[in-house]
Design a protein around this motif. Sequence first.
Motif, PDB file in Angstrom:
ATOM      1  N   THR A 321       0.844  -1.197   0.000  1.00  0.00           N
ATOM      2  CA  THR A 321       0.000   0.000   0.000  1.00  0.00           C
ATOM      3  C   THR A 321       0.877   1.243   0.000  1.00  0.00           C
ATOM      4  O   THR A 321       2.065   1.188   0.349  1.00  0.00           O
ATOM      5  CB  THR A 321      -0.935   0.014   1.224  1.00  0.00           C
ATOM      6  N   THR A 322       0.273   2.348  -0.390  1.00  0.00           N
ATOM      7  CA  THR A 322       0.924   3.661  -0.265  1.00  0.00           C
ATOM      8  C   THR A 322       0.155   4.545   0.714  1.00  0.00           C
ATOM      9  O   THR A 322       0.448   5.735   0.829  1.00  0.00           O
ATOM     10  CB  THR A 322       0.985   4.354  -1.638  1.00  0.00           C
ATOM     11  N   LYS A 323      -0.807   3.961   1.422  1.00  0.00           N
ATOM     12  CA  LYS A 323      -1.627   4.714   2.382  1.00  0.00           C
ATOM     13  C   LYS A 323      -1.049   4.510   3.780  1.00  0.00           C
ATOM     14  O   LYS A 323      -1.076   3.406   4.316  1.00  0.00           O
ATOM     15  CB  LYS A 323      -3.071   4.203   2.314  1.00  0.00           C
ATOM     16  N   PRO A 324      -0.498   5.546   4.416  1.00  0.00           N
ATOM     17  CA  PRO A 324       0.195   5.368   5.705  1.00  0.00           C
ATOM     18  C   PRO A 324      -0.736   5.001   6.850  1.00  0.00           C
ATOM     19  O   PRO A 324      -0.315   4.374   7.818  1.00  0.00           O
ATOM     20  CB  PRO A 324       0.874   6.715   5.941  1.00  0.00           C
ATOM     21  N   ASP A 325      -2.005   5.415   6.786  1.00  0.00           N
ATOM     22  CA  ASP A 325      -2.981   5.055   7.815  1.00  0.00           C
ATOM     23  C   ASP A 325      -4.011   4.139   7.170  1.00  0.00           C
ATOM     24  O   ASP A 325      -4.808   4.575   6.320  1.00  0.00           O
ATOM     25  CB  ASP A 325      -3.659   6.304   8.384  1.00  0.00           C
ATOM     26  N   ALA A 326      -3.989   2.871   7.568  1.00  0.00           N
ATOM     27  CA  ALA A 326      -4.838   1.888   6.887  1.00  0.00           C
ATOM     28  C   ALA A 326      -5.297   0.838   7.879  1.00  0.00           C
ATOM     29  O   ALA A 326      -4.541   0.405   8.756  1.00  0.00           O
ATOM     30  CB  ALA A 326      -4.081   1.236   5.735  1.00  0.00           C
ATOM     31  N   LEU A 327      -6.555   0.422   7.728  1.00  0.00           N
ATOM     32  CA  LEU A 327      -7.122  -0.638   8.553  1.00  0.00           C
ATOM     33  C   LEU A 327      -6.911  -1.972   7.835  1.00  0.00           C
ATOM     34  O   LEU A 327      -7.451  -2.194   6.758  1.00  0.00           O
ATOM     35  CB  LEU A 327      -8.614  -0.389   8.786  1.00  0.00           C
ATOM     36  N   LEU A 328      -6.140  -2.858   8.445  1.00  0.00           N
ATOM     37  CA  LEU A 328      -5.866  -4.160   7.840  1.00  0.00           C
ATOM     38  C   LEU A 328      -6.854  -5.210   8.328  1.00  0.00           C
ATOM     39  O   LEU A 328      -7.494  -5.890   7.524  1.00  0.00           O
ATOM     40  CB  LEU A 328      -4.432  -4.591   8.150  1.00  0.00           C
ATOM     41  N   VAL A 329      -6.972  -5.387   9.650  1.00  0.00           N
ATOM     42  CA  VAL A 329      -7.835  -6.415  10.238  1.00  0.00           C
ATOM     43  C   VAL A 329      -8.559  -5.805  11.433  1.00  0.00           C
ATOM     44  O   VAL A 329      -7.944  -5.103  12.260  1.00  0.00           O
ATOM     45  CB  VAL A 329      -7.006  -7.641  10.693  1.00  0.00           C
ATOM     46  N   TYR A 330      -9.859  -6.092  11.565  1.00  0.00           N
ATOM     47  CA  TYR A 330     -10.630  -5.564  12.699  1.00  0.00           C
ATOM     48  C   TYR A 330     -11.750  -6.542  13.012  1.00  0.00           C
ATOM     49  O   TYR A 330     -12.552  -6.891  12.149  1.00  0.00           O
ATOM     50  CB  TYR A 330     -11.198  -4.193  12.346  1.00  0.00           C
TER      51      TYR A 330
END
Length: 510
Positions: A321-330
């Motif tokens: 990814t190139t998105k520094p703030d990202a939700l991977l698993v929740y």
Amino acid sequence: GNDGLHPDVVSTVTVEFLSFDNATVENSITVRIENMTASKFLTHYYKGFIDLLKSTFDNGNFPYLYSMQEKDNGLELAIAVKGTKGYRNKGHISDVLIRKQDSFQQLIQSSFITIGYTPCQNPICENGGTCSDGISVFEDTRITDSQTLIFTSPLVSHDFSCRCADGFTGKRCERRQDPCSPNPCQSGGTCRRQGFEFQCICPPLREGRLCESERNDACNGNPCRNGGSCRESPDGSSFFCLCRPGYRGNQCETAADSCRPNPCLNGGLCVSLKPGYRCNCPDSRHGRHCEKSTFGFKELSYLAFPPLDPSTNDISMIFATTKPDALLVYNFGAQTGGRSDFVSLELVNGKAVFSYGGARTAITSVTVSDSKTSLANGEWHKITATRNGRVISLSVGTCTENGDTCQDCKPGDSSCYANDIGPAGTLNFNNHPLFIGGLMTADPILERPGQVHSDDFVGCVHSVAVSGRTLNLTNPIKSRGVDSTCGRSSRSPCSGSVANLITENNEVAS
């Protein structure tokens, strides 16, 4: 003298003795008279036949008729002619007599005469057999008499023999032959019939067509090259080689081109390693043969799977990814007073963060803060998060080969590993699903402040594994906006920044 009543009776007996030897037999021809008996011939035709025979040859050539033999409803006469220098050959005798055949036929009017008769004149050998003939003399004596003549001679027979073609036997080659009877195989070998031929199945340590030779170990000295393994054939008479990948031939002597035909799928480039090969896959593909695809996430995309285990969690994810703030698993439970049990894995400012907590316990988080590399650089990375009782840990690895190969972090290396102690107990997710890459709505985050810092993920996901089992990303319980392929662009050579991740419009069905 007389008896006083009758005049004297005078009887004259003439004995003619003829000798013969092997030369006589070897230079004899046979004259065959059909429908004739020895007694009839001796009574009615013998004297005339001998006179005609003698008159046929020049002075100095003496004909012998030294045998009469009844055979197959006919009479066979053995005749030789002796000259001043020995016996005349068969061809000469036949030629002279054939010129007089009409005279002989006129003498014996009711029967057909064959001069130079041979039993091989008619096809007598069957199934392609070859006929040969010869005159044989036996010790038995044959006596034929009439009122005026008695003819005594050894038993002479003009016979034939057949040389049979392969697979046939019998006097006339009339029977098929069993090549295994008697068994031609030596040293206890087993004979196996193969049409007219046979094959010997030899016991161990014997070889040869008839098992006549001792056999050495066929694999002695390992004749297989390039690391091939030698195996004996089932009958032990030979060997075959099990070649390593990339080699072929009876003895693995030839290096094979593992890339012909190209085993790589979906546009993958095959690289021959000799032995073996490697597939260089395009960005949207991975797997040994580029048979697997990466999945593209954009804003508001997500995948949903069954909830995590309430006691122990082991989650790993390979992504780019190139998105520094990202939700991977929740994964979260029912909300009570702004709190709930939860487990989350996310990126915050390009760093990996693993958190868990409960409705009645504080939030415990661990992050790999010493890493100098941002996980939002567009490259493939692997994050592994573990919760076992009170201990939680987080490690980060860098991946190559389209995410197929990752370098795991060693425990204790603070640049890629961190751990912490949190409260004990189980988590209750109330059967809420595990979300990957986003949520159905932003409500769970708003209702549970402080648990996670982002509500989506934009980029490519290679794979996700939970408790050692890789999730089938093509079969979620729910999904939205996830593309079945995801291509990554390369790093910009001008600015040094990472270009955007490219996804294709092939959504995973929800």
